[in-house]
Design an enzyme around this catalytic site. Structure first.
Site, short mmCIF file in Angstrom:
data_model
loop_
_atom_site.label_atom_id
_atom_site.label_comp_id
_atom_site.label_asym_id
_atom_site.label_seq_id
_atom_site.Cartn_x
_atom_site.Cartn_y
_atom_site.Cartn_z
N CYS A 186 79.11 4.43 34.60
CA CYS A 186 77.76 4.59 35.08
C CYS A 186 77.70 4.31 36.58
CB CYS A 186 76.73 3.68 34.39
SG CYS A 186 76.67 3.88 32.63
N ARG B 124 81.70 8.28 38.11
CA ARG B 124 81.65 7.06 37.29
C ARG B 124 81.13 7.33 35.88
NH1 ARG B 124 82.04 2.44 40.20
NH2 ARG B 124 81.05 1.31 38.52
N TRP C 80 77.63 6.97 31.61
CA TRP C 80 78.75 7.11 30.67
C TRP C 80 78.30 6.31 29.44
CZ3 TRP C 80 82.31 3.98 28.06
CH2 TRP C 80 83.44 4.64 27.54
N ASN D 221 74.37 -0.56 34.45
CA ASN D 221 75.78 -0.22 34.27
C ASN D 221 76.41 -1.40 33.54
OD1 ASN D 221 78.50 0.46 34.55
ND2 ASN D 221 78.62 -0.35 36.63
N GLY D 222 76.97 -1.18 32.36
CA GLY D 222 77.60 -2.28 31.62
C GLY D 222 77.09 -2.34 30.20
N GLU E 224 103.41 8.99 32.94
CA GLU E 224 102.33 9.38 33.84
C GLU E 224 102.06 10.89 33.75
OE1 GLU E 224 100.07 7.97 35.34
OE2 GLU E 224 99.42 9.27 36.96
N LYS F 102 98.44 12.40 32.60
CA LYS F 102 97.69 13.37 33.43
C LYS F 102 97.34 14.61 32.62
CE LYS F 102 96.62 11.44 36.17
NZ LYS F 102 97.07 10.19 36.72
N GLU G 294 94.57 13.88 29.94
CA GLU G 294 93.20 13.67 30.41
C GLU G 294 92.61 14.91 31.07
OE1 GLU G 294 94.18 10.93 34.35
OE2 GLU G 294 92.30 10.61 33.34
N HIS H 97 115.63 8.87 18.06
CA HIS H 97 115.08 7.88 17.13
C HIS H 97 113.75 8.33 16.53
CE1 HIS H 97 118.27 5.14 18.22
NE2 HIS H 97 117.98 5.32 19.50
N LYS I 228 85.64 7.29 35.90
CA LYS I 228 86.61 6.82 36.87
C LYS I 228 86.86 5.33 36.75
CE LYS I 228 89.21 7.31 40.53
NZ LYS I 228 90.52 7.90 40.26
O1 M6R Z 1 90.74 1.57 38.56
P1 M6R Z 1 91.98 1.26 37.77
O2 M6R Z 1 93.25 1.57 38.53
O3 M6R Z 1 91.99 -0.14 37.23
O4 M6R Z 1 91.92 2.24 36.52
C1 M6R Z 1 92.86 2.15 35.49
C2 M6R Z 1 92.81 3.37 34.60
O5 M6R Z 1 91.54 3.49 34.01
C3 M6R Z 1 93.11 4.66 35.37
O6 M6R Z 1 94.34 4.60 36.02
C4 M6R Z 1 93.11 5.87 34.43
O7 M6R Z 1 94.15 5.78 33.52
C5 M6R Z 1 93.18 7.17 35.23
N1 M6R Z 1 92.04 7.99 34.94
C6 M6R Z 1 94.39 7.98 34.96
O8 M6R Z 1 94.42 9.14 35.75
#
Ligand code: M6R
Length: 612
Positions: A2, A27, A74, A100-101, A484, A488, A491, A507, A607
Site C-alpha cells: 500500500c 507498493r 495491496w 498501510n499495514g 534468482e 524472476k 514473478e 536426487h 514492491k
Molecule cells: O525490499 P527487500 O529487499 O527486503 O525485498 C525482499 C523481497 O520481497 C524482494 O527481493 C522480492 O523477492 C523481489 N520482488 C524479487 O524480485
C-alpha cells in the site's frame, strides 16, 4: 504494501495526490482512492483495479480543493473491490482514513464500535480506525491529533495511518508503527507519503518519523509528538535522488530501465571504497579490531532476491574472511531457537528497508544481543534505523517490483563487507584485497558489454514463450544465480520455474524433464574445484532426456551439449554471478513482455512487503 500520500498547500490537491500515487503504485495496485478536503463533507472517490480506473472515475469536474489524502492498495483484509478500497470514512462522511499495514485487533474494535451504533461499509481492518477516530475526535473537542494519539494507543499491529476531517480540511494527521511514513517539507505546502518518490518533484527536504510518532501537517508547518503528546524535534534530511530516477526515461518499463542502470549502480556502490593504502573503506560499519576478534559467526537474514544476495555473501565472506556465515530466510528465523549472542554479527539485507519479515527477524536477533548491520537501498527506512550500522547500496530508487539493480548492488555490498572483514582479521593482505577490488571495478564495464548484446537473447526468449516450465541449474556461486533466475521468471512471466544445484538433479528434479523442457545452466568457469566439467555432465544428462539447454558461459569457455550459448565476459568465478544474473533478468523481462504480462507490476505482488 500500500502506498499513501497526503498533501496540504496552495496547489489543487488532486495533482500532487495523483502524481504521488503514480509513483507509489509499485507498493500495491489492487485499488486506489482519494479523499479531498472539501468542507462539510469530504469528496471521496475510490475504484478497484489500477490507478487509471480511479483517474477515469474522477472525470473533469473535481472540486478545487487544496488538501487531501490518497491510497493505492495491496489487499490484506477484504478483497480488492470498490467498497474495500481506501479511504474509509466515518458515518458522517466527514473523517477519512487511509492505512498501510494490518490492525490485528480490528475484530474486537469493530464489534465494540458496532455495538455503539457505527455502521460499517467494508470488510477491511482499516474502517474501524475511521469510526474510532470519529468518536475520539469528538471526545477531544475536534482535535484530530489528540484523537489519533489515543486511537493508536489501542491499536495492535503494524500501520501507517493518515486522517483528514472536513471541519479542518487543511490539517492532515499521520502516525507510523512498523510501516513507513516520511514528511516532505515544501514552501507553504507540506506532504506525507510512504516514500519520498511521491513528492520528490516538489521538495528535496524530508523528515523521518520514528515509531509511534504522530505528525500533524498544515500549509504553514508540521508538528510531531509522541503518543503522550510530548513535542518532538523533527529530524530533517536532504533527499539525494532526483526525480528523473522515478521516471522511465524512454524505456518501455521501469524494469528495463533499471536493468540498464546496473553498470552505474554497481560503480556507484564501489565508489570510494578502496583508499590509497589499499584498505577497504567501510567506516559506517563501526567495527573495531576488538569487535572483530570477538566475532564467532555471521548470520545473514533476508527475503526473496535479497536472500539470494545473502547466499552469495556466504561464499564470499567465508572464502575471504574465513568466518562462518549462516544464511536464513528472515521469515523463518524467529520461529526456531537460533543460536546467536553478542558474538554474532547479523547482516540484514533489504532493498526497501521495510520488509516486515526481515524487520521482525532483525528485532529478534537484536533482543538476543547480536550486533545488526543493515545492507539497504532506502535512506532512513526502518531496517537501517533499527540497526547498529548500515551500509547503503547506491542503486537509486528501484520502482519495478522485480528487483534487478538492487540485487547486483547488494552482492557488491556484501562482497565489500567480506573484504573488509578479511583485512580486519588479517587473513588477506592489502595487496590481495586490492587485486580483488580491481576485478570488482571492472564489473560495470562487463555488465555494459552484456547489455549491448542482449538482442539475440531477447529473440531467443520469445521462442520459449509457450513453455510451461523452465528449470535453472547452477553450482557453487551459480546456484544462487539459478534460484534468482527462477524467481524472476516466476514473478514476471507467471511460469513454473525452479532453480537447482546441478548436483541435486539426480536426487529428484531430473524427473521433471520432458521433451522440449527449457533448461538454463550457469557454467561455473575457472572454479578451483573444476565444477565446469560437472555442470557440463548435468547438461548432457538433461539433454539426453529431451531438454532444450541454454548455457550461460564466459567467453572462450568450451561448451558441449547446449542448444544455445549466452556468453558473458571473463571474470573470476566469485564475480560471475554479477554477470550471469543479467541475461536471466533480460530473459524474464522479455518473457513477461511476450506473454503480455504487466512487467512493472506483476499480479498479486507488491514492491515492499510490509506484512508478515
Ligand atoms: O525490499 P527487500 O529487499 O527486503 O525485498 C525482499 C523481497 O520481497 C524482494 O527481493 C522480492 O523477492 C523481489 N520482488 C524479487 O524480485
Amino acid at each position: 504494501m500500500c502506498g499513501i500520500v497526503g498533501y496540504t498547500g496552495p496547489q489543487s490537491a488532486i495533482t500532487p495526490l495523483i502524481e504521488g500515487l503514480r509513483r507509489l503504485e509499485y507498493r500495491g495496485y489492487d485499488s486506489a482512492g482519494i479523499a479531498l478536503g472539501t468542507p462539510d463533507r469530504l469528496y471521496i472517490e475510490k475504484r478497484a483495479g489500477k490507478l487509471v480506473n480511479l483517474e477515469n472515475a474522477l472525470g473533469e469536474s473535481l472540486p478545487e480543493v487544496h488538501s487531501g489524502i490518497g491510497h493505492t492498495r495491496w489487499a490484506t483484509h477484504g478483497g480488492p473491490t470498490d467498497r474495500n478500497a481506501h479511504p474509509h470514512v466515518d458515518n458522517e462522511g466527514k473523517l477519512a482514513v487511509i492505512h498501510n499495514g494490518i490492525i490485528e485487533n480490528y475484530t474486537q474494535l469493530r464489534a465494540d464500535l458496532e455495538s455503539r451504533g457505527h455502521r460499517f461499509d467494508s470488510d477491511t481492518d482499516t474502517e474501524s480506525v475511521a469510526h474510532l477516530l470519529s468518536d475520539l475526535r469528538k471526545k477531544h473537542g475536534g482535535d484530530l491529533s489528540a484523537a489519533m494519539r489515543e486511537a493508536v494507543a489501542s491499536l495492535r499491529g503494524s500501520f501507517t495511518l493518515l486522517a483528514i476531517h472536513a471541519d479542518q480540511p487543511e490539517v492532515i494527521v499521520g502516525v507510523r508503527r512498523n510501516s513507513p511514513l516520511v514528511v516532505g517539507l515544501g514552501v507553504g505546502e507540506n506532504f506525507m507519503a510512504s516514500d519520498v518518490a511521491a513528492f520528490i518533484d516538489y521538495t528535496k527536504r524530508a523528515v523521518e518519523l520514528g515509531q509511534d510518532e504522530v505528525v500533524t501537517i498544515s500549509p504553514s508547518g508540521i508538528s510531531i509528538t509522541n503518543l503522550d503528546g510530548a513535542p518532538l524535534q523533527p529530524k530533517e534530511y536532504a533527499i539525494t535522488w532526483d526525480s528523473s530516477a522515478a521516471q522511465k526515461g524512454g524505456f518501455n518499463h521501469f524494469m528495463l530501465k533499471e536493468i540498464f542502470e546496473q553498470p552505474k549502480a554497481v560503480a556507484d556502490t564501489l565508489l570510494g571504497r578502496l583508499n590509497d593504502r589499499n584498505q577497504i573503506v567501510l567506516d559506517e560499519l563501526h567495527l573495531t579490531k576488538e569487535d572483530i576478534q570477538g566475532l564467532k559467526k555471521i548470520v545473514v537474514l533476508a527475503c526473496g532476491t535479497a536472500f539470494h544476495a545473502g547466499m552469495l555473501a556466504k561464499y564470499a565472506i567465508e572464502k575471504w574472511a574465513k568466518i562462518s556465515v549462516e544464511v536464513e530466510l528472515a521469515s523463518e528465523f524467529r520461529y526456531r531457537d537460533p543460536l546467536i549472542d553478542s558474538n554474532t554479527l547479523v547482516i540484514a539485507i533489504s532493498q526497501s528497508g521495510e520488509t516486515m519479515d526481515t524487520l521482525m527477524a532483525l528485532r529478534h536477533a537484536k533482543a538476543s544481543g547480536a550486533r545488526i548491520l543493515a545492507v539497504c537501498n532506502t535512506n532512513s527506512s526502518t531496517i537501517p534505523r533499527e540497526s547498529d550500522a548500515v551500509l547503503y547500496t547506491h542503486a537509486g530508487p528501484e520502482i519495478a517490483v522485480a528487483s534487478t539493480k538492487a540485487f547486483l548492488t547488494q552482492v557488491i555490498a556484501v562482497y565489500l563487507i567480506g573484504l573488509h572483514l578479511a583485512q580486519l582479521r588479517g587473513v588477506m593482505s592489502d595487496l590481495e584485497v586490492k587485486s580483488v577490488f580491481d576485478e570488482m571495478v571492472e564489473l560495470p564495464g562487463k555488465i555494459e558489454q552484456i547489455l549491448e548484446t542482449v538482442e539475440p537473447l531477447r529473440e531467443l526468449t520469445r521462442g520459449f514463450a509457450q513453455s510451461t516450465s523452465v528449470l535453472f541449474l547452477g553450482r557453487n556461486v551459480g546456484f544462487p544465480v539459478a534460484l534468482e533466475g527462477a524467481l524472476k521468471l516466476k514473478e514476471l512471466a507467471y511460469m513454473h520455474a525452479e532453480g537447482f544445484a546441478g548436483g541435486e538433479l539426480k536426487h529428484g528434479p531430473i524427473a521433471l524433464i520432458e521433451e522440449g523442457t527449457p533448461v538454463i545452466a550457469i557454467l561455473p568457469v575457472g572454479h578451483e574445484h573444476g565444477l565446469d566439467e560437472k555442470m557440463l555432465s548435468n547438461v548432457q544428462e538433461v539433454k539426453a532426456r529431451g531438454a532444450k539447454v541454454i548455457v550461460i558461459a564466459q567467453e572462450g569457455a568450451e561448451v558441449t551439449g547446449a542448444e544455445h550459448v549466452i556468453r558473458i565476459p571473463i571474470a573470476p568465478a566469485i564475480f560471475q554471478p554479477i554477470l550471469a544474473t543479467v541475461p536471466l533478468q533480460v530473459f524474464a523481462y522479455e518473457m513477461a513482455v511476450t506473454r503480455g504480462n504487466d512487467v512493472d507490476q506483476p499480479r498479486n505482488l507488491a514492491k515492499s512487503v510490509t506484512v508478515e
